[in-house]
Write an enzyme that holds these catalytic residues in place. Structure first.
Site: not given
Length: 339
Positions: A152, A288, A317
């Site tokens: 991320s 996502d 995600h």
């Protein structure tokens, strides 16, 4: 550069996970903090210089000149065992019995590393600043070369590492992150920062977290995990409130503002990305909504030695945490290809 090392008076309970307990028994596990840039300053991209930067970090395994560097997500920290147990342990991609593993809390964070309140007035941070501070940590630890895995926000930071410290990186795995933010991602961060500005003191941060949580999940994931009720308060309401309160109790508004602004401002050019000459594996997630699989794929496949793999999961995600599936094996195979 010189550094002074002190150890805090607390440690983590490794007994929570049998896998991590096994890794702790079979290897050295350390949590410490260090003061960097004492002899000379770190020049920030904003033009200001800072000294005496503190970085909190964990290491797993025996010290070595070659290591694996883990880069955490926006509200994460250096305790990899706490947030990525599917990856850490004997026989896993992060194997302390085979490799020296390092994770530092980012500059600007609020888990013991120097935060925005420790910087000169008017200073702003960039992901490149964080990468340069991270290099100083590795030099302090005697590390010359690294493999990187970033998740991320940590995946975007991995791109900054590849641009700022190309001489140190052998290869990189970038999980659920593009090279630059889309207008959608900038918009979500802007809404979160506006919530904090309108309700400082923790209430705005709770709302910011709720906005983020919605972007970290998918409609299918919420339908599975927080199913609709015919009457009464819907489970998703309490779920969002819980996560907002939980983050407000452990995270800093100033850090949230500074790090999301750094992410939004990171916009490497196509020419810069083309200069990355090491193998990079990008991992997209099929559901996502924050960083779409297409964004992740398009970023990594523009690199001279980039390749792409997609994790199929309904959980959005955060699937790399909630539902990693074959991901550990794919990363392990990519690591072994370098041997």
């Amino acid at each position: 550069m010189t550094a002074s090392l002190t150890r805090p008076s607390f440690d983590y309970d490794y007994s929570e996970s049998p896998m991590v307990q096994e890794a702790a028994v079979r290897s050295q596990v350390s949590f410490a903090h260090v003061k960097l840039f004492r002899a000379g300053p770190l020049l920030l991209d904003c033009g200001l210089a800072v000294n005496d930067i503190q970085v909190n970090y964990h290491t797993y395994g025996r010290p070595a000149e070659e290591a694996v560097l883990v880069l955490h997500a926006l509200t994460g920290d250096s305790a990899v065992h706490a947030w990525w147990p599917d990856f850490l342990g004997v026989g896993r991609p992060l194997d302390p019995s085979r490799e020296f593993i390092i994770c530092g809390n980012v500059l600007g964070g609020c888990n013991g590393s120097s935060g925005p309140e420790d910087l000169p007035p008017g200073a702003t941070l960039s992901l490149r600043d964080m990468a340069r501070a991270g290099r100083a940590l590795l030099e302090h630890l005697g590390v010359r070369r690294v493999k990187i895995v970033g998740c991320s926000m940590g995946g975007m930071l991995a791109y900054a590492w590849l641009l700022e410290n190309p001489d140190m990186v052998d290869r990189a795995v970038i999980v659920a992150a593009p090279a630059r933010h889309s207008p959608w991602a900038v918009g979500l961060n802007t809404a979160a920062r506006n919530a904090i500005a309108l309700a400082p003191g923790g209430e705005g941060l709770k709302v910011a977290r709720q906005i983020a949580i919605l972007s970290y999940r998918s409609p299918e994931s919420l339908a599975q995990k927080q199913p609709h009720r015919a009457s009464g308060e819907q489970p998703v309401v309490g779920y969002l409130q819980h996560h907002g309160e939980k983050l407000a109790a452990r995270f800093s508004e100033e850090s949230y503002l500074a790090i999301t602004q750094a992410m939004d401002a990171f916009q490497p050019s196509a020419r810069e990305l083309a200069s990355i000459r090491v193998p990079v594996l990008g991992i997209g997630i099929s559901s996502d909504l924050l960083y779409t699989a297409r964004e992740v794929r398009d970023s990594v496949t523009t690199l001279p030695f980039g390749e792409y793999w997609e994790l199929h999961s309904p959980h959005g995600h955060d699937a790399f945490l909630m539902d990693p599936g074959h991901l550990p094996g794919v990363v392990q195979e990519f690591w072994e290809a370098s041997n």
